[in-house]
Enzyme design. Structure first.
Site: not given
Ligand code: UD1
Length: 381
Positions: A207
């Site tokens: 991911h």
């Molecule tokens: C985050 C962490 C990463 C960790 C991962 C675990 C940072 C920089 N990254 O990455 O280290 O490995 O979590 O899962 O903090 N989204 C949803 N639903 C949610 C949350 C996110 O759909 O509940 C989608 C959104 O489009 C969002 C994208 O996922 O923009 C990324 O979410 P984000 O929290 O920015 O980072 P992760 O890729 O989840």
């Protein structure tokens, strides 16, 4: 006896199994009131509230509700909301875990408000500053007053950066506490049973933005998974970010909803899977292919071969003293390594890194309460 209020910050999926053991251990200290802070970085139930249920964590005291955004937007939103709450009710310490944006945001707020900051899982370094998590680790460790590490390599990394010994304490791995505690309660996910024959499937989690945000890297790695699945079916719980990319690159139809097979393969794409069920799958998998941090550690403790699709790892300890192999991102190398694992017998579970023993939460609770009491009793100035 001093009363103490300690804030515990969790924001994203990997944070929840790290805070649960500390909250449980602190029940033995009635003078401590834990304050559970959920930043809302992750908000989908499978990435968030279901972890609370599975780990027996109570409802958050502060729900910051920040949601998604660019790194700056998300970090800033956590800072603004967390600072506001801390000014209303100032905790005696702030405990942050891991390396997500919520971690660094709350560490910054604590440092500026002169609230002691404690970092759990300190000292990990990949040496790769293009990873957002590496930047978060560096900043958080610089700011934290107390640094709890989970391996001696973490201590060495911090010392090499000039951190004084008295700030560093090797306590073991809190995430492994959670794993050991709930392993017996793990439950099968609701998937077609023909996919989940014991040691007869592989488990995939990929991911990271560097891999999935780019069509030129995502397509070839998915093709390699397709070829591996000719030998063994693969179960791939897909992070919402990865699902969105698969759709925008035309790998999946716009209206595709997991579970479904990746077209032309035996790779089963599923929605994200809650902790108890993911653990069940990991414990029974023949191999795991991942770019996650925590999964490199969990597979080491479960004795399951782990193939890490990254150029570097901050968890080299799992390669030296566990079941992890760092492969790089070349799909042909991943395919060859998977074939090799499938030919070999399951590894013997004969070693895990020191203090990955299920008691890290207790060690932290005892040390932290003593440290904060001493701080409160020390004459000011
Ligand atoms: C985050 C962490 C990463 C960790 C991962 C675990 C940072 C920089 N990254 O990455 O280290 O490995 O979590 O899962 O903090 N989204 C949803 N639903 C949610 C949350 C996110 O759909 O509940 C989608 C959104 O489009 C969002 C994208 O996922 O923009 C990324 O979410 P984000 O929290 O920015 O980072 P992760 O890729 O989840």
């Amino acid at each position: 006896m001093q009363t103490l209020t300690i804030a515990f910050v969790a924001g994203a999926r990997p944070n929840f199994p790290k805070i649960a053991p500390m909250l449980a251990a602190l029940r033995a200290y009635p003078q401590v009131t834990p304050l559970l802070v959920h930043t809302g970085q992750h908000y989908d139930p499978e990435l968030s509230s279901m972890f609370f249920e599975d780990l027996g964590i109570s409802e958050p005291d502060w729900m910051l509700g920040v949601g998604s955004g660019s790194h700056a937007q998300q970090t800033a939103a956590v800072m603004v909301e967390f600072e506001r709450r801390c000014l209303e009710q100032t905790p005696d310490a702030i405990v942050v875990v891991g390396d997500v944006n919520s971690t660094v945001a709350c560490a910054l707020v604590g440092a500026k408000l002169h609230i002691p900051v404690v970092h759990v899982e300190a000292g990990l370094r990949s040496g790769d500053r293009t990873m957002p998590e590496e930047v978060n680790r560096l900043v958080t460790d610089t700011l934290a007053d107390l640094l709890y590490t989970h391996c001696y390599e973490g201590d060495d990394n911090l010392r090499a950066e000039g951190v004084a010994d008295e700030r560093i304490h090797m306590v073991g791995n809190v995430m492994i506490d959670s794993l050991m505690k709930v392993r017996d309660r793990a439950e099968a996910p609701d998937l077609d049973p023909e996919w989940i024959i014991e040691r007869g499937f592989g488990l995939i989690t990929l991911h990271r933005p560097a891999l999935v945000d780019n069509e030129a890297s995502l397509r070839p790695i998915l093709a390699a998974l397709g070829r591996i699945s000719e030998s063994i079916p693969l179960i791939y719980p897909v992070h919402p970010r990865t699902l969105a990319r698969m759709k925008s690159f035309g790998i999946l139809e716009e209206d595709a909803e997991p579970p479904l097979a990746l077209p032309g393969t035996r790779v089963l794409l599923t929605a994200p899977i809650r902790y108890l069920q993911f653990l069940w799958l990991m414990d029974r998998a023949r191999l795991v292919v991942t770019d996650s941090g925590g999964i490199q550690e969990e597979t080491t403790v479960l004795g399951v071969p782990c193939l890490t699709v990254r150029e570097n790892t901050e968890r080299a300890v799992t390669c030296r003293e566990g079941t992890n192999r760092l492969l790089g991102v070349d799909p042909a190398v991943v395919e060859a390594a998977a074939a090799e694992v499938l030919r070999a017998p399951m590894p013997d579970l004969d070693q895990v890194p020191p203090l990955w023993d299920g008691n890290a939460g207790e060690r932290i609770a005892e040390h932290l309460v003593g440290w904060l009491n001493a701080k409160k009793e020390a004459p000011a100035g």
